[in-house]
Design a protein around this motif. Sequence first.
Motif, mmCIF file in Angstrom:
data_model
loop_
_atom_site.group_PDB
_atom_site.id
_atom_site.type_symbol
_atom_site.label_atom_id
_atom_site.label_comp_id
_atom_site.label_asym_id
_atom_site.label_seq_id
_atom_site.Cartn_x
_atom_site.Cartn_y
_atom_site.Cartn_z
ATOM 1 N N TYR A 7 0.831 -1.214 0.000
ATOM 2 C CA TYR A 7 0.000 0.000 0.000
ATOM 3 C C TYR A 7 0.864 1.262 0.000
ATOM 4 C CZ TYR A 7 -4.560 -2.246 0.791
ATOM 5 O OH TYR A 7 -5.723 -2.958 0.657
ATOM 6 N N GLN A 8 1.937 1.258 0.785
ATOM 7 C CA GLN A 8 2.807 2.433 0.856
ATOM 8 C C GLN A 8 3.438 2.749 -0.495
ATOM 9 O OE1 GLN A 8 5.407 1.303 4.086
ATOM 10 N NE2 GLN A 8 3.995 2.085 5.640
ATOM 11 N N LEU A 11 0.120 3.876 -3.144
ATOM 12 C CA LEU A 11 -0.565 5.163 -3.050
ATOM 13 C C LEU A 11 0.103 6.271 -3.876
ATOM 14 C CD1 LEU A 11 -1.890 5.269 0.616
ATOM 15 C CD2 LEU A 11 -3.174 4.891 -1.486
ATOM 16 N N VAL A 14 -0.838 5.646 -7.480
ATOM 17 C CA VAL A 14 -2.221 6.023 -7.772
ATOM 18 C C VAL A 14 -2.340 7.544 -7.876
ATOM 19 C CG1 VAL A 14 -4.554 6.073 -6.807
ATOM 20 C CG2 VAL A 14 -3.267 3.940 -6.816
ATOM 21 N N GLU A 15 -1.677 8.254 -6.978
ATOM 22 C CA GLU A 15 -1.735 9.716 -7.030
ATOM 23 C C GLU A 15 -1.152 10.235 -8.338
ATOM 24 O OE1 GLU A 15 -1.255 13.453 -4.042
ATOM 25 O OE2 GLU A 15 0.056 11.737 -3.703
ATOM 26 N N ILE A 31 -7.279 2.897 -11.392
ATOM 27 C CA ILE A 31 -7.170 2.528 -9.976
ATOM 28 C C ILE A 31 -7.537 1.051 -9.788
ATOM 29 C CG2 ILE A 31 -8.186 2.856 -7.685
ATOM 30 C CD1 ILE A 31 -8.323 5.869 -8.367
ATOM 31 N N TYR A 140 -5.427 2.256 4.410
ATOM 32 C CA TYR A 140 -4.845 2.686 3.137
ATOM 33 C C TYR A 140 -5.897 2.906 2.048
ATOM 34 C CZ TYR A 140 -0.225 2.258 5.080
ATOM 35 O OH TYR A 140 0.899 2.446 5.853
ATOM 36 N N GLN A 143 -7.272 6.228 2.627
ATOM 37 C CA GLN A 143 -6.331 7.235 2.117
ATOM 38 C C GLN A 143 -6.480 7.368 0.602
ATOM 39 O OE1 GLN A 143 -2.229 6.743 3.377
ATOM 40 N NE2 GLN A 143 -2.856 6.381 5.484
ATOM 41 N N LEU A 144 -6.638 6.248 -0.084
ATOM 42 C CA LEU A 144 -6.848 6.276 -1.527
ATOM 43 C C LEU A 144 -8.126 7.050 -1.860
ATOM 44 C CD1 LEU A 144 -6.264 3.415 -3.988
ATOM 45 C CD2 LEU A 144 -8.312 4.779 -4.146
ATOM 46 N N LEU A 147 -7.430 10.644 -1.644
ATOM 47 C CA LEU A 147 -6.679 11.080 -2.832
ATOM 48 C C LEU A 147 -7.620 11.319 -4.002
ATOM 49 C CD1 LEU A 147 -3.517 8.774 -2.754
ATOM 50 C CD2 LEU A 147 -3.603 11.240 -2.334
#
Length: 156
Positions: A7-8, A11, A14-15, A31, A140, A143-144, A147
Amino acid sequence: MDKEKIYQELLPQVEALMAGETDEVGVQANIAAVLKERLGYFWIGFYTHRDGDKLRLGPFQGSVACYTIPYGKGVCGAAWAQGETIVVPDVEAFPGHIACSSLSRSEIVVPVFDGQGNFRCVLDIDSDELNAFDETDKKYLEQLARLMTENLYAKG
């Protein structure tokens, strides 16, 4: 590689995929693809709110899926109604679960909102294993979703 590390790394990727892009379908498609590629779950996709009291199938990776989900129904509809992430360790134990595939055993659904707090869609991930999702996934994937709000839906 452990899930948190994936995940780290995922992300920022994806951004970068979203940077400057305004096409909702294209962003959701990429995504779903990157999540499927990196996490490998059975089904990953979006159900979008276009009008009325139903979610409509959006971009996804995996087997065939349900076209519409009513407000408050199933895990996706419940996440929309509650406005929060729902983690389901065993879909058979979730009241009113909508079985789009008999292979689905556990599920996580994350709602996504625009910059004004209006509901836009849910990110729905199904696994063919029980108890596949935990607090790491929730943290996570939320968080996505943020974003997506910041990069795609900021203006509402």
